[in-house]
Design a protein around this motif. Sequence first.
Motif, short mmCIF file in Angstrom:
data_model
loop_
_atom_site.label_atom_id
_atom_site.label_comp_id
_atom_site.label_asym_id
_atom_site.label_seq_id
_atom_site.Cartn_x
_atom_site.Cartn_y
_atom_site.Cartn_z
N GLU A 23 -64.02 33.79 -17.45
CA GLU A 23 -64.72 34.46 -18.42
C GLU A 23 -64.77 35.83 -18.34
OE1 GLU A 23 -66.71 33.40 -20.93
OE2 GLU A 23 -66.02 31.29 -20.71
N TRP A 24 -64.45 36.47 -17.09
CA TRP A 24 -64.24 37.94 -17.21
C TRP A 24 -63.35 38.42 -17.73
CZ3 TRP A 24 -60.12 40.09 -15.03
CH2 TRP A 24 -59.56 39.21 -13.79
N LEU A 25 -61.96 37.75 -17.61
CA LEU A 25 -60.94 38.10 -18.45
C LEU A 25 -61.07 37.96 -19.90
CD1 LEU A 25 -58.08 38.91 -18.16
CD2 LEU A 25 -57.13 36.52 -17.95
N LEU A 26 -61.63 36.83 -20.33
CA LEU A 26 -62.02 36.70 -21.85
C LEU A 26 -62.68 37.51 -22.28
CD1 LEU A 26 -62.79 32.91 -22.37
CD2 LEU A 26 -60.79 34.09 -23.27
N ALA A 27 -64.05 38.08 -21.78
CA ALA A 27 -64.74 39.18 -21.90
C ALA A 27 -63.98 40.29 -22.29
CB ALA A 27 -65.87 39.25 -20.97
N MET A 28 -63.11 40.77 -21.48
CA MET A 28 -62.02 41.96 -21.46
C MET A 28 -61.31 41.79 -22.96
SD MET A 28 -61.03 42.56 -17.40
CE MET A 28 -59.91 43.99 -18.02
N ALA A 29 -60.86 40.71 -23.06
CA ALA A 29 -59.93 40.36 -24.24
C ALA A 29 -60.77 40.53 -25.51
CB ALA A 29 -59.32 39.21 -24.09
N TYR A 30 -61.94 39.98 -25.57
CA TYR A 30 -62.85 40.17 -26.55
C TYR A 30 -63.31 41.48 -27.06
CZ TYR A 30 -63.65 34.95 -26.02
OH TYR A 30 -63.83 33.81 -25.91
N THR A 31 -63.41 42.33 -25.88
CA THR A 31 -63.93 43.52 -26.07
C THR A 31 -62.76 44.41 -26.67
OG1 THR A 31 -65.49 43.34 -24.30
CG2 THR A 31 -64.74 45.78 -24.69
#
Length: 354
Positions: free
Chosen positions: A233-241
């Motif tokens: 999830e932390w990697l997805l959050a960075m990608a979304y941002t």
Amino acid sequence: MLMERIASGSQWSLLVIASLILGFLFQAFHVPAALLLGPMIVGVLMGLLGATVRIAPVFFKIAQGILGCMIAQSLSPSILPPLLNDWPMVLLVLVATLLASGLSGWLLVKFSSLPGPTGAWGSSPGGASAMVAMAGDFGADVRLVAFMQYLRVLFVATAAAFVARITLGDSASAAAVIWFPPVDWRFAATLLLALAGVWLGPRLRIPSGALLLPAVVGAVLHSTETMTLQVPEWLLAMAYTLIGWSVGLRFTRPIFRLALQTLPQMVASIIGLMLICGGMAWVLTQVLHVDMLTAYLATSPGGLDTVAIIAAGSNVNLGFVMAMQTLRLLTIIVTGPAMAKFISRSAKPSSSMP
């Protein structure tokens, strides 16, 4: 302008802090794609206030590659039977979308001062980055095409997220999020797959290849159990941002001034196209027996990446959404040049943009 007086480091700090606050505020209210919408809205506001910071294109593509790996986890052979069994309806929706975008572009050029190719490419509901990349080769003003494409992405992303919120209620994002799950060698392999898509996409001339290549290859690996992809999830959050910032910061004041004289027509064109696609979504629910939110996201004329992010946070059939969105992207890419020529010749703008 206000932001130009602030040092670059301070702009980054403001961008990060404001995005975190708004993103987590949206998450607290269970807004789907909160970590996309928060940074996107902050990026728009800072861009219009004169912010000079930008997301390097390579980071935008890496974010798309990570998103592609996330999508791969939801793609499986099970999405094919509905598409193949009801291929006439799928084809009808694709053709209707093409005609709707063509009509939208034709009316925009007819009743505004936009040049024909610019109006045509700006109205095409494919992957926004792919449309911008292709537009310059056909005589369009790339700046205005980018503004129109990302303005539609902003409208569609916001509307789709709130439709998901209204449709699903608190269940839209109620599931507990494990931000830092344990990872192993498969996490490194997943990152390698994302980077391979970023590197190969442009070289193979695949539109939105940074997203589509990891999605397709990852789906094969994942569905055959050759390798389980790991996208924490932390990697997805960075990608979304990163994707949110990339879209939002494109809304600069000079481009906004350039587009201002045709902004009402642009907004009317976007809303009209969204309504037509919403109507087609209702038709899909009657024929293919998919839920309304899945059909709405499958037909939404937004960017491939932003629709995927919203779908992933909305408990819908992500595989079906991505299959329909990808088919439409490929259809628009094939027919786009001919459509742009037709609009340029048949729609006679009342005046020319300086």
